[in-house]
Design a protein around this motif. Structure first.
Motif, PDB file in Angstrom:
ATOM      1  N   TRP A  21      44.326  41.623  31.107  1.00  0.00           N
ATOM      2  CA  TRP A  21      43.301  41.018  30.684  1.00  0.00           C
ATOM      3  C   TRP A  21      42.126  40.349  31.724  1.00  0.00           C
ATOM      4  O   TRP A  21      40.891  40.309  31.446  1.00  0.00           O
ATOM      5  CB  TRP A  21      43.620  39.913  29.668  1.00  0.00           C
ATOM      6  CG  TRP A  21      44.023  40.428  28.356  1.00  0.00           C
ATOM      7  CD1 TRP A  21      45.502  40.750  27.766  1.00  0.00           C
ATOM      8  CD2 TRP A  21      43.382  41.207  27.274  1.00  0.00           C
ATOM      9  NE1 TRP A  21      45.390  41.249  26.594  1.00  0.00           N
ATOM     10  CE2 TRP A  21      44.184  41.304  26.381  1.00  0.00           C
ATOM     11  CE3 TRP A  21      41.872  41.191  27.207  1.00  0.00           C
ATOM     12  CZ2 TRP A  21      43.655  41.980  24.967  1.00  0.00           C
ATOM     13  CZ3 TRP A  21      41.477  41.622  25.866  1.00  0.00           C
ATOM     14  CH2 TRP A  21      42.107  42.120  24.991  1.00  0.00           C
ATOM     15  N   ALA A  22      42.656  39.584  32.582  1.00  0.00           N
ATOM     16  CA  ALA A  22      41.721  38.925  33.770  1.00  0.00           C
ATOM     17  C   ALA A  22      40.891  40.054  33.983  1.00  0.00           C
ATOM     18  O   ALA A  22      39.615  39.777  34.498  1.00  0.00           O
ATOM     19  CB  ALA A  22      42.587  38.164  34.508  1.00  0.00           C
ATOM     20  N   ALA A  23      41.590  41.239  34.701  1.00  0.00           N
ATOM     21  CA  ALA A  23      40.749  42.289  35.340  1.00  0.00           C
ATOM     22  C   ALA A  23      39.619  42.832  34.435  1.00  0.00           C
ATOM     23  O   ALA A  23      38.478  43.108  34.686  1.00  0.00           O
ATOM     24  CB  ALA A  23      41.572  43.613  35.743  1.00  0.00           C
ATOM     25  N   PHE A  24      40.146  43.017  33.164  1.00  0.00           N
ATOM     26  CA  PHE A  24      39.128  43.560  32.105  1.00  0.00           C
ATOM     27  C   PHE A  24      37.972  42.565  31.840  1.00  0.00           C
ATOM     28  O   PHE A  24      36.687  43.014  31.549  1.00  0.00           O
ATOM     29  CB  PHE A  24      40.029  43.853  30.597  1.00  0.00           C
ATOM     30  CG  PHE A  24      39.057  44.194  29.457  1.00  0.00           C
ATOM     31  CD1 PHE A  24      38.417  45.460  29.659  1.00  0.00           C
ATOM     32  CD2 PHE A  24      38.892  43.288  28.599  1.00  0.00           C
ATOM     33  CE1 PHE A  24      37.663  45.831  28.415  1.00  0.00           C
ATOM     34  CE2 PHE A  24      37.762  43.888  27.637  1.00  0.00           C
ATOM     35  CZ  PHE A  24      37.214  45.056  27.335  1.00  0.00           C
ATOM     36  N   ILE A  25      38.143  41.155  31.678  1.00  0.00           N
ATOM     37  CA  ILE A  25      37.172  40.416  31.476  1.00  0.00           C
ATOM     38  C   ILE A  25      36.097  40.210  32.761  1.00  0.00           C
ATOM     39  O   ILE A  25      35.007  40.146  32.602  1.00  0.00           O
ATOM     40  CB  ILE A  25      37.866  38.828  30.928  1.00  0.00           C
ATOM     41  CG1 ILE A  25      38.387  38.967  29.700  1.00  0.00           C
ATOM     42  CG2 ILE A  25      36.785  37.726  31.215  1.00  0.00           C
ATOM     43  CD1 ILE A  25      39.341  37.734  29.262  1.00  0.00           C
ATOM     44  N   GLY A  26      36.868  40.528  33.847  1.00  0.00           N
ATOM     45  CA  GLY A  26      36.090  40.162  35.042  1.00  0.00           C
ATOM     46  C   GLY A  26      35.150  41.646  35.281  1.00  0.00           C
ATOM     47  O   GLY A  26      34.129  41.493  35.546  1.00  0.00           O
ATOM     48  N   PHE A  27      35.457  42.787  34.453  1.00  0.00           N
ATOM     49  CA  PHE A  27      34.930  43.901  34.715  1.00  0.00           C
ATOM     50  C   PHE A  27      33.588  43.870  33.753  1.00  0.00           C
ATOM     51  O   PHE A  27      32.550  44.165  34.146  1.00  0.00           O
ATOM     52  CB  PHE A  27      35.606  45.053  34.359  1.00  0.00           C
ATOM     53  CG  PHE A  27      35.065  46.487  34.136  1.00  0.00           C
ATOM     54  CD1 PHE A  27      34.838  47.187  35.228  1.00  0.00           C
ATOM     55  CD2 PHE A  27      34.823  46.772  33.153  1.00  0.00           C
ATOM     56  CE1 PHE A  27      33.943  48.387  35.050  1.00  0.00           C
ATOM     57  CE2 PHE A  27      34.132  48.045  32.523  1.00  0.00           C
ATOM     58  CZ  PHE A  27      33.752  48.733  33.860  1.00  0.00           C
ATOM     59  N   CYS A  28      34.009  43.168  32.488  1.00  0.00           N
ATOM     60  CA  CYS A  28      33.064  43.020  31.443  1.00  0.00           C
ATOM     61  C   CYS A  28      31.712  42.158  32.206  1.00  0.00           C
ATOM     62  O   CYS A  28      30.806  42.261  31.842  1.00  0.00           O
ATOM     63  CB  CYS A  28      33.397  42.525  30.219  1.00  0.00           C
ATOM     64  SG  CYS A  28      34.572  43.882  29.371  1.00  0.00           S
ATOM     65  N   ILE A  29      32.117  41.034  32.576  1.00  0.00           N
ATOM     66  CA  ILE A  29      31.357  40.114  33.247  1.00  0.00           C
ATOM     67  C   ILE A  29      30.493  40.772  34.264  1.00  0.00           C
ATOM     68  O   ILE A  29      29.396  40.539  34.328  1.00  0.00           O
ATOM     69  CB  ILE A  29      31.967  38.885  33.544  1.00  0.00           C
ATOM     70  CG1 ILE A  29      32.580  38.127  32.522  1.00  0.00           C
ATOM     71  CG2 ILE A  29      31.204  37.770  34.350  1.00  0.00           C
ATOM     72  CD1 ILE A  29      33.537  36.882  32.701  1.00  0.00           C
ATOM     73  N   GLY A  30      30.857  41.375  35.155  1.00  0.00           N
ATOM     74  CA  GLY A  30      30.325  42.047  36.421  1.00  0.00           C
ATOM     75  C   GLY A  30      29.340  43.237  35.731  1.00  0.00           C
ATOM     76  O   GLY A  30      28.255  43.392  36.246  1.00  0.00           O
ATOM     77  N   ARG A  31      29.916  43.891  34.556  1.00  0.00           N
ATOM     78  CA  ARG A  31      28.729  44.949  34.183  1.00  0.00           C
ATOM     79  C   ARG A  31      27.607  44.169  33.420  1.00  0.00           C
ATOM     80  O   ARG A  31      26.436  44.550  33.543  1.00  0.00           O
ATOM     81  CB  ARG A  31      29.450  45.786  33.173  1.00  0.00           C
ATOM     82  CG  ARG A  31      30.590  46.705  33.582  1.00  0.00           C
ATOM     83  CD  ARG A  31      30.045  47.762  34.434  1.00  0.00           C
ATOM     84  NE  ARG A  31      29.368  48.649  33.676  1.00  0.00           N
ATOM     85  CZ  ARG A  31      28.634  49.689  34.181  1.00  0.00           C
ATOM     86  NH1 ARG A  31      28.598  49.668  35.374  1.00  0.00           N
ATOM     87  NH2 ARG A  31      28.073  50.630  33.433  1.00  0.00           N
ATOM     88  N   LEU A  32      27.994  42.921  32.811  1.00  0.00           N
ATOM     89  CA  LEU A  32      26.840  42.370  32.065  1.00  0.00           C
ATOM     90  C   LEU A  32      25.917  41.657  32.916  1.00  0.00           C
ATOM     91  O   LEU A  32      24.726  41.755  32.771  1.00  0.00           O
ATOM     92  CB  LEU A  32      27.229  41.342  31.237  1.00  0.00           C
ATOM     93  CG  LEU A  32      28.208  42.016  29.826  1.00  0.00           C
ATOM     94  CD1 LEU A  32      28.834  40.777  29.179  1.00  0.00           C
ATOM     95  CD2 LEU A  32      27.075  42.383  29.000  1.00  0.00           C
ATOM     96  N   SER A  33      26.189  41.027  34.223  1.00  0.00           N
ATOM     97  CA  SER A  33      25.530  40.498  35.154  1.00  0.00           C
ATOM     98  C   SER A  33      24.509  41.628  35.906  1.00  0.00           C
ATOM     99  O   SER A  33      23.767  40.965  36.712  1.00  0.00           O
ATOM    100  CB  SER A  33      26.258  39.881  36.024  1.00  0.00           C
ATOM    101  OG  SER A  33      27.063  40.625  37.022  1.00  0.00           O
ATOM    102  N   ARG A  34      24.726  42.557  36.004  1.00  0.00           N
ATOM    103  CA  ARG A  34      23.858  43.542  36.719  1.00  0.00           C
ATOM    104  C   ARG A  34      22.715  43.853  35.744  1.00  0.00           C
ATOM    105  O   ARG A  34      22.109  43.829  35.110  1.00  0.00           O
ATOM    106  CB  ARG A  34      24.298  45.035  36.678  1.00  0.00           C
ATOM    107  CG  ARG A  34      25.697  45.153  37.840  1.00  0.00           C
ATOM    108  CD  ARG A  34      26.156  46.575  37.802  1.00  0.00           C
ATOM    109  NE  ARG A  34      27.120  46.360  38.940  1.00  0.00           N
ATOM    110  CZ  ARG A  34      27.786  47.512  39.212  1.00  0.00           C
ATOM    111  NH1 ARG A  34      27.218  48.741  38.767  1.00  0.00           N
ATOM    112  NH2 ARG A  34      28.737  47.520  40.092  1.00  0.00           N
TER     113      ARG A  34
END
Length: 111
Positions: free
Chosen positions: A98-111
């Protein structure tokens, strides 16, 4: 005929009761007006006191609500921290995913 008209013409002598009737009515009206004004003033004074008491009660209730909200907030934060710690301890792999998934989503949104 002139004599007859004078005789037949009713003469009305006022009695002392009739003369005093308007004075009595005026006196009663004055008393009623004074009583009504006194009642209105008492009502206004009572209303002002009640309004100030209601205002003080509202302020006390606002303070109580603020304290309850603060206590509830602390309780919820503590329970969430305890539950999340317990959940991570019971399922460490799931928590890491879950932590990896949330980090991935935040990374995609911040681009």
């Amino acid at each position: 005929m002139a004599f007859r008209n004078k005789i037949n013409k009713p003469t009305h002598a006022s009695t002392p009761e009739e003369e005093s009737a308007p004075l009595v009515d005026e006196a009663l009206d004055a008393v009623n007006n004074r009583e009504r004004e006194a009642a209105e003033q008492a009502f206004e004074a009572t209303s002002d006191e009640e309004l100030s008491a209601i205002g003080a009660e509202i302020e006390r209730i606002k303070e109580s609500i603020a304290l309850i909200t603060q206590a509830s907030s602390h309780y919820v934060k503590r329970r969430v921290a305890e539950n999340s710690t317990d959940m991570i301890a019971e399922n460490p792999v799931r928590a890491a995913l879950w932590a990896a998934f949330i980090g991935f989503c935040i990374g995609r949104l911040s681009r």
